[in-house]
Structure formats: structure tokens, C-alpha cells
Scaffold this active site. Structure first.
Site, mmCIF file in Angstrom:
data_model
loop_
_atom_site.group_PDB
_atom_site.id
_atom_site.type_symbol
_atom_site.label_atom_id
_atom_site.label_comp_id
_atom_site.label_asym_id
_atom_site.label_seq_id
_atom_site.Cartn_x
_atom_site.Cartn_y
_atom_site.Cartn_z
ATOM 1 N N LYS A 195 -8.892 -9.512 -12.485
ATOM 2 C CA LYS A 195 -8.318 -8.430 -13.205
ATOM 3 C C LYS A 195 -6.743 -8.473 -12.836
ATOM 4 O O LYS A 195 -6.336 -8.144 -11.982
ATOM 5 C CB LYS A 195 -8.602 -7.137 -13.032
ATOM 6 C CG LYS A 195 -8.355 -6.209 -14.431
ATOM 7 C CD LYS A 195 -7.693 -4.795 -14.134
ATOM 8 C CE LYS A 195 -6.796 -4.352 -13.433
ATOM 9 N NZ LYS A 195 -5.331 -4.567 -13.713
ATOM 10 N N GLY A 248 -3.617 -3.513 -3.433
ATOM 11 C CA GLY A 248 -2.823 -2.645 -4.296
ATOM 12 C C GLY A 248 -2.311 -1.361 -3.195
ATOM 13 O O GLY A 248 -2.284 -1.502 -2.043
ATOM 14 N N SER A 249 -2.436 -0.379 -4.006
ATOM 15 C CA SER A 249 -1.808 0.985 -3.589
ATOM 16 C C SER A 249 -3.142 1.813 -2.706
ATOM 17 O O SER A 249 -4.191 1.453 -3.057
ATOM 18 C CB SER A 249 -1.225 1.996 -4.512
ATOM 19 O OG SER A 249 -2.512 2.378 -5.388
ATOM 20 N N VAL A 252 -5.677 4.052 -4.541
ATOM 21 C CA VAL A 252 -6.491 3.170 -5.723
ATOM 22 C C VAL A 252 -7.655 2.562 -4.657
ATOM 23 O O VAL A 252 -8.965 2.597 -5.266
ATOM 24 C CB VAL A 252 -5.747 2.052 -6.375
ATOM 25 C CG1 VAL A 252 -6.865 1.212 -7.048
ATOM 26 C CG2 VAL A 252 -5.035 3.003 -7.445
ATOM 27 N N GLY A 253 -7.376 2.094 -3.797
ATOM 28 C CA GLY A 253 -8.132 1.377 -2.630
ATOM 29 C C GLY A 253 -9.177 2.239 -2.226
ATOM 30 O O GLY A 253 -10.301 1.862 -2.220
ATOM 31 N N GLU A 271 -6.612 -4.576 0.583
ATOM 32 C CA GLU A 271 -5.283 -4.671 1.349
ATOM 33 C C GLU A 271 -4.326 -3.922 0.532
ATOM 34 O O GLU A 271 -3.858 -3.908 -0.413
ATOM 35 C CB GLU A 271 -4.886 -6.276 1.120
ATOM 36 C CG GLU A 271 -3.718 -6.750 1.863
ATOM 37 C CD GLU A 271 -2.170 -6.438 1.781
ATOM 38 O OE1 GLU A 271 -1.916 -5.506 1.913
ATOM 39 O OE2 GLU A 271 -1.762 -7.318 1.069
ATOM 40 N N CYS A 305 4.053 -5.959 0.563
ATOM 41 C CA CYS A 305 3.189 -5.057 1.596
ATOM 42 C C CYS A 305 3.648 -5.250 3.102
ATOM 43 O O CYS A 305 3.510 -4.597 3.684
ATOM 44 C CB CYS A 305 1.805 -5.582 1.255
ATOM 45 S SG CYS A 305 1.557 -7.314 1.265
ATOM 46 N N GLU A 400 5.164 4.121 2.976
ATOM 47 C CA GLU A 400 5.708 2.874 2.270
ATOM 48 C C GLU A 400 6.549 3.312 0.837
ATOM 49 O O GLU A 400 5.972 3.844 0.165
ATOM 50 C CB GLU A 400 4.541 2.194 1.853
ATOM 51 C CG GLU A 400 4.764 0.823 1.354
ATOM 52 C CD GLU A 400 3.602 -0.061 0.877
ATOM 53 O OE1 GLU A 400 2.535 0.688 0.332
ATOM 54 O OE2 GLU A 400 3.427 -1.286 1.183
HETATM 55 P P1 NAD Z 1 -1.882 0.199 -8.023
HETATM 56 O O1 NAD Z 1 -2.802 0.152 -6.764
HETATM 57 O O2 NAD Z 1 -2.052 1.434 -9.138
HETATM 58 O O3 NAD Z 1 -2.301 -1.287 -8.840
HETATM 59 C C1 NAD Z 1 -2.749 -2.434 -8.211
HETATM 60 C C2 NAD Z 1 -3.938 -2.810 -8.996
HETATM 61 O O4 NAD Z 1 -4.968 -1.993 -9.198
HETATM 62 C C3 NAD Z 1 -3.619 -3.157 -10.553
HETATM 63 O O5 NAD Z 1 -4.220 -4.547 -10.878
HETATM 64 C C4 NAD Z 1 -4.026 -1.987 -11.335
HETATM 65 O O6 NAD Z 1 -4.309 -2.338 -12.753
HETATM 66 C C5 NAD Z 1 -5.352 -1.610 -10.604
HETATM 67 N N1 NAD Z 1 -5.971 -0.329 -10.550
HETATM 68 C C6 NAD Z 1 -5.318 0.954 -10.681
HETATM 69 N N2 NAD Z 1 -5.925 1.856 -10.776
HETATM 70 C C7 NAD Z 1 -7.224 1.250 -10.722
HETATM 71 C C8 NAD Z 1 -8.657 1.952 -10.565
HETATM 72 N N3 NAD Z 1 -8.621 3.401 -10.688
HETATM 73 N N4 NAD Z 1 -9.707 1.151 -10.265
HETATM 74 C C9 NAD Z 1 -9.500 -0.224 -10.242
HETATM 75 N N5 NAD Z 1 -8.232 -0.632 -10.161
HETATM 76 C C10 NAD Z 1 -7.256 -0.308 -10.380
HETATM 77 O O7 NAD Z 1 -0.737 -0.239 -7.524
HETATM 78 P P2 NAD Z 1 0.831 -0.212 -8.609
HETATM 79 O O8 NAD Z 1 0.707 1.166 -9.216
HETATM 80 O O9 NAD Z 1 1.003 -1.304 -9.092
HETATM 81 O O10 NAD Z 1 1.736 0.198 -7.356
HETATM 82 C C11 NAD Z 1 1.891 1.621 -6.681
HETATM 83 C C12 NAD Z 1 2.348 1.221 -5.221
HETATM 84 O O11 NAD Z 1 1.013 0.687 -4.662
HETATM 85 C C13 NAD Z 1 3.534 0.772 -5.009
HETATM 86 O O12 NAD Z 1 4.495 1.506 -4.935
HETATM 87 C C14 NAD Z 1 2.935 0.171 -3.478
HETATM 88 O O13 NAD Z 1 3.290 1.157 -2.803
HETATM 89 C C15 NAD Z 1 1.900 -0.117 -3.723
HETATM 90 N N6 NAD Z 1 1.569 -1.775 -3.686
HETATM 91 C C16 NAD Z 1 0.944 -2.219 -2.741
HETATM 92 C C17 NAD Z 1 0.704 -3.564 -3.013
HETATM 93 C C18 NAD Z 1 0.139 -4.267 -1.670
HETATM 94 O O14 NAD Z 1 0.575 -5.490 -1.848
HETATM 95 N N7 NAD Z 1 -0.406 -3.738 -0.792
HETATM 96 C C19 NAD Z 1 0.970 -4.068 -4.055
HETATM 97 C C20 NAD Z 1 1.428 -3.379 -5.298
HETATM 98 C C21 NAD Z 1 1.583 -2.013 -5.032
#
Ligand code: NAD
Length: 501
Positions: A195, A248-249, A252-253, A271, A305, A400
């Protein structure tokens, strides 16, 4: 279903000397075909540097995710499950070759929709992705079990794939992070649904074309652009997906982990970012420490990250260091990430810019001392910003920010800085700068962090595990450790019968 994108590249101070057109497929990639999403659902992409419309791509709905999962399951059971390791190795190597061939295309796409500097993408992200694919191609025929002696005779273990797996990828370095998941998943014999991030999916549209060209059978790799709460959520709850790897964030994790617990208990690796400390001792090579700590919070606008967002400097060199850090980072050439003279691209979106600016505002509300930056610039740009003498409890020392904002503080002793560095819920990456090898080893032993770099920052390598202590994550990407996360162990026990007389 293709979209035509204009790439203006390699200007010399504003004079564009090369114009090219790129074309990417805009559909969902399922069963080696590009198809429309249910009810032709699409998403509009903007160029974060200019705000102008870039492309319109399909976005996966629940039914589209289900189709991709069904295709992966058929592919796994029909052929992929019994594919020879060397065939998987060859396919990964072929894909690596094709990505390397098309490095300029990937770098252009990451510059256009993710705002990543073209030179960073072509010089670091794309080569890292290629290297990761080749590294795990090498593992494909080396993922072995063990033989064990048993009272009944003997037994052996096998490391088997899960079958249908999913990868959910963020926007900040999408091709590279995809390779961290795709390469070990495929090397170990899984089928994978990727995805892609809804803000920067174009690299994935190109990658899908190369999956076909490399010769992967239909259904083995699917690429779906989709919204997190729709396509991502469906992958997290799908009963036939048995492993999900997410970057990601943190919120959401946690949600994905809770969804897995509520549904089929799929294995989840996470991660989730960090609040990396960079620790500069007074005996460090000053110039080297300055170079890496500056890069650690400005590369990719701090949208990394592993960013070194907390900088601790020993008191005897503090004032000199702060002055030189400011001189080095305060002025950047902000602009189009495709152009060679640009040293700062835009933030990925207005939302992300607003988020970063809100932290700068909070720091100012706390009356923290601003070293440089902080101004609200036009468009999605945020200037490199640093605050000094930042206290342990300040919000910008704890949370962060995911932006180019450095929090700098002084320390006196080794013991004190270890306490400061570990005083966080995160634990992804740390950096230590000193010329005293014993001190470097003592401090890195004491840091609660999945990675410690000594006299450098960053350094994510295909052959070295990457992931978090504490709330920075669960499991590991990269290194041979990642192979464990993409396989499950089967024990086979043999009853060796006595000869019949
Ligand atoms: P996010 O966690 O919202 O998105 C990351 C991924 O998860 C995207 O592909 C998104 O579509 C997906 N996602 C979102 N909601 C989901 C759900 N309910 N179920 C499954 N998948 C879902 O992150 P973001 O909005 O892109 O960024 C927000 C914050 O996250 C940033 O400000 C940063 O602090 C953090 N972030 C961290 C990393 C990292 O490398 N650890 C990377 C991107 C963002």
C-alpha cells in the site's frame, strides 16, 4: 490510464536546460495489470513545491484490496509457494537492475510528488533500494532451518513463508522503505501487497511496471495506492493477510496492532519514528561532528524517522559549536527539488508544514531561545530552525516533529548525557561523537536505542538490522534479522522405525 508529467531538470540557477516528459500508469496494480479502482475512485496529487496539480491516480477501496489479496492467495498456492529460491533470487536481482537503469525516473517521481531533492533520491534513496534488493536476493537460497536429535530419531525445522503479506509505506522515502519490505518478503517466498502512501504514490506506479518487466508471476506483487483508513485498514483487518509490515506514525502503528489483535492475529512489525539524540563530546573531531549533526536534522527537511533532532553538546565547546552549527544550517536554497542548485525542498504537504510550524510556535510560547529560522515562509517551505538551551521537559525535546527543527542543549558529564539521551519514550537511532573509543563504547552500550552510530549519523545499511527500542517499534527491517520477521518456523519430527525382523 497513463498520466503525463513534465519534469524540468538540472537548471543552473533558474535556467532550465533539460525538459522531459514522464508517463506513469495511474491504475491499481493487481495480477500484473493496471485496473481502475471500484467506482473509479481516484485521488488528486499536487506537487508540494508548487501546489499545482500533478496527476490523478486510482485509490483502492475495500473491494480492490480484497481482489489483490485473492490474487496473491491464488499465486501463492498455485506456483509461488514452490518456486525455487534461485528463481526468487534471479527475479529480485532483475528488479534491482531495472530500478538502477531507471534511477533518474524514480528520482524525478520522488522529487515531483514527495518533494525529495532529486540529487538525494538519485544519489542515496534509489541506490539504497537497489542494494537492499540485491542483499536479500543473496539470502533467497540461504534461509535454512536446523536438524535436531530427538528421542524418536531426528527432526528438522523449516523457515516457511506466511503466504499473503502486506506492506504499508510512508511518504518520506517511499521507494527505499518499500525495498526494505519487498526484498525480504519476496526472498523468503511470500506474496506481497504494497500500500503506497497516498501523498507520494508515483514511485509505486513505476515500480509496478518493472515488476512485470522483471518477470514476476501475476499476483506475487500488488501495488495499491489507497487511503490509510480505507485500504490500509482493510489490509490490517483482512483475515487472509498473515503478516503486515508498517512504517509511519505511532498512533497508526498502535491502531494496526490493535486491529491485528482483534482479527486474525497477523504478525505485525512496526517502525514508528524517533527523537534521535546526537551527542557531541568536547574531544570529538569538531568539523566531522558539525557536518553530521547538521545533516541529521536538515536532510529531507528532517522528515526522517532517524533524524538527529536532539543535539547535546558538551559545555566546553557548546558556544563555539552552536555558532558554527547556525552558520552551517541557517541558509538553505529553498526551491524546486528537481533543480541541482536547490538544497531544501518543500515539506510534503500543507498539513505537515502546519504541524511543524505549530511546534515552532509552542517553542516560542515556552520562551525558548531561537538560534535561527522559525519564520513562516510561502508555500510548503519551512526554514531550517534551531532552538538552544532547550530543557528536558520542553515539548520540542520530547515529541517527534518530523521537520527541520533542532533542539540543542548543553551537558557536563557522560553520566548526565546518557540520562538525557534516554529520557524519551523513543529508541530508534542515536549518534555519538568522540575520539575516545572507550567512551564511545561505554555510551553506546548505555543508550536505549536500536541503532547507535559513532562519529557519523544515519547510516542505514541493507545488511544491518534497523528498528526501535521502546515505543519506536516492534521487530526489525533490514539485516538478516528481518528474515525472521517474514518467515514462520515449522518443526518436522521423524520417528525412525526399527527394522522389521
Ligand atoms: P501515517 O502513519 O498516517 O501514514 C503512514 C502510512 O500509513 C500511509 O501509507 C498511510 O496511508 C497509512 N495509514 C494511515 N492510517 C492508516 C490506518 N488507519 N490503517 C492502516 N494504514 C494507515 O503517517 P503520515 O500521516 O504520513 O505522517 C504523520 C506523522 O507520522 C509524521 O508527522 C511523522 O511524525 C510520522 N511519520 C513517521 C515515519 C517514519 O518513518 N517512522 C514516516 C512517516 C511519518
Amino acid at each position: 490510464m497513463r498520466s503525463r508529467l513534465l519534469v524540468s531538470q538540472r537548471s543552473n540557477r533558474g535556467r532550465v536546460i533539460q525538459l522531459t516528459h514522464l508517463e506513469v500508469q495511474t491504475g491499481l496494480f493487481i495480477n500484473n495489470e493496471f485496473v481502475e479502482a471500484k467506482e473509479n475512485s481516484t485521488i488528486n496529487l499536487d506537487n508540494p513545491a508548487t501546489g499545482s496539480h500533478l496527476a490523478t491516480v486510482s485509490t483502492a477501496q475495500v473491494e480492490d484490496v480484497d481482489k489483490a489479496v485473492a490474487a496473491a492467495q491464488v499465486a501463492f498456492r498455485a506456483t509461488w509457494r514452490t518456486t525455487l529460491p534461485r528463481q526468487r533470487r534471479n527475479l529480485l536481482n532483475k528488479l534491482a537492475d531495472l530500478i538502477e537503469r531507471d534511477a533518474a525516473v524514480f528520482a524525478s517521481l520522488e522529487a515531483l510528488d514527495a518533494g525529495i531533492l532529486y540529487r538525494d533520491s538519485v544519489g542515496m534513496h534509489v541506490p539504497a533500494a537497489v542494494e537492499t534488493l540485491r542483499y536479500y536476493a543473496g539470502w533467497a537460497d540461504k534461509v535454512d532451518g536446523e536438524s535436531v536429535q530427538l528421542p524418536s530419531g531426528f527432526g528438522y525445522t523449516r523457515r516457511e513463508p506466511f503466504g499473503v503479506c502486506a506492506a504499508i509505506v510512508p511518504w518520506n522515502s517511499p521507494l527505499m522503505v518499500t525495498s526494505w519490505k519487498l526484498a525480504p518478503a519476496i526472498a523468503t517466498g511470500n506474496c506481497l501487497i504494497i500500500k503506497t502512501p497516498e501523498l507520494s504514490p508515483l514511485y509505486g506506479q513505476k515500480l509496478a511496471e518493472l515488476v512485470v518487466e522483471a518477470g514476476f508471476p501475476p499476483g506475487v506483487i500488488s501495488v495499491l495506492c489507497g487511503l490509510g483508513h480505507v485500504a490500509g485498514q482493510r489490509l490490517a483487518e483482512h483475515p487472509d493477510v498473515w503478516k503486515l509490515s508498517f512504517t509511519g506514525s505511532p498512533p497508526v502503528g498502535r491502531q494496526i496492532l490493535a486491529t491485528a489483535a482483534r482479527t486474525n492475529l497477523k504478525k505485525v512489525t512496526l517502525e514508528l519514528g524517533g527523537k534521535g539524540p546526537s551527542i557531541v563530546f568536547s574531544d570529538a573531531d569538531f568539523e566531522n561532528a558539525l557536518m553530521w549533526t547538521s545533516a541529521g536534522i536538515t536532510v529531507n527537511n528532517g522528515q526522517i524517522c532517524a533524524a538527529g533532532s536532539r543535539i547535546y553538546v558538551q559545555d566546553t565547546i557548546y558556544d563555539k559549536f552552536v555558532a558554527e552549527f547556525s552558520a552551517r544550517t541557517r541558509d538553505a536554497v529553498a526551491g524546486d527539488p528537481l533543480l541541482s542548485e536547490t538544497t531544501k525542498g518543500p515539506m510534503i504537504s500543507k498539513t505537515q508544514k502546519d504541524r511543524v510550524m505549530s511546534y515552532i510556535q509552542k517553542a516560542q510560547d515556552e520562551k525558548l531561545s531561537l538560534l535561527h529560522g522559525g519564520a513562516n515562509e510561502p508555500g510548503n517551505f519551512v526554514p531550517n530552525t534551531a532552538f538552544v538551551d532547550v530543557g528536558e521537559d520542553s515539548i520540542i525535546m520530547r515529541e517527534e516533529i518530523f521537520g527541520p527543527v533542532a533542539s540543542i542543549a548543553r551537558f557536563k558529564t557522560e553520566e548526565e548525557v546518557i540520562h538525557l539521551a534516554n529520557n524519551t519514550t523513543y529508541g530508534l537511532a542515536s549518534a555519538v561523537f568522540t575520539n575516545d573509543i572507550s567512551k564511545a563504547v561505554r555510551v553506546s552500550d548505555a543508550l536505549e536505542s536500536g541503532q547507535v552510530t559513532i562519529n557519523m549519523w544515519g547510516a542505514v545499511d541493507a545488511n544491518t538490522a534497523f528498528g526501535g527500542y521502546k515505543e519506536s517499534g516492534v521487530g526489525r527491517d533490514l539485516g538478516k534479522e528481518a528474515l525472521d520477521g517474514w518467515t514462520q518456523v515449522k518443526a518436522v519430527k521423524i520417528n525412525v522405525l526399527a527394522p522389521k525382523v
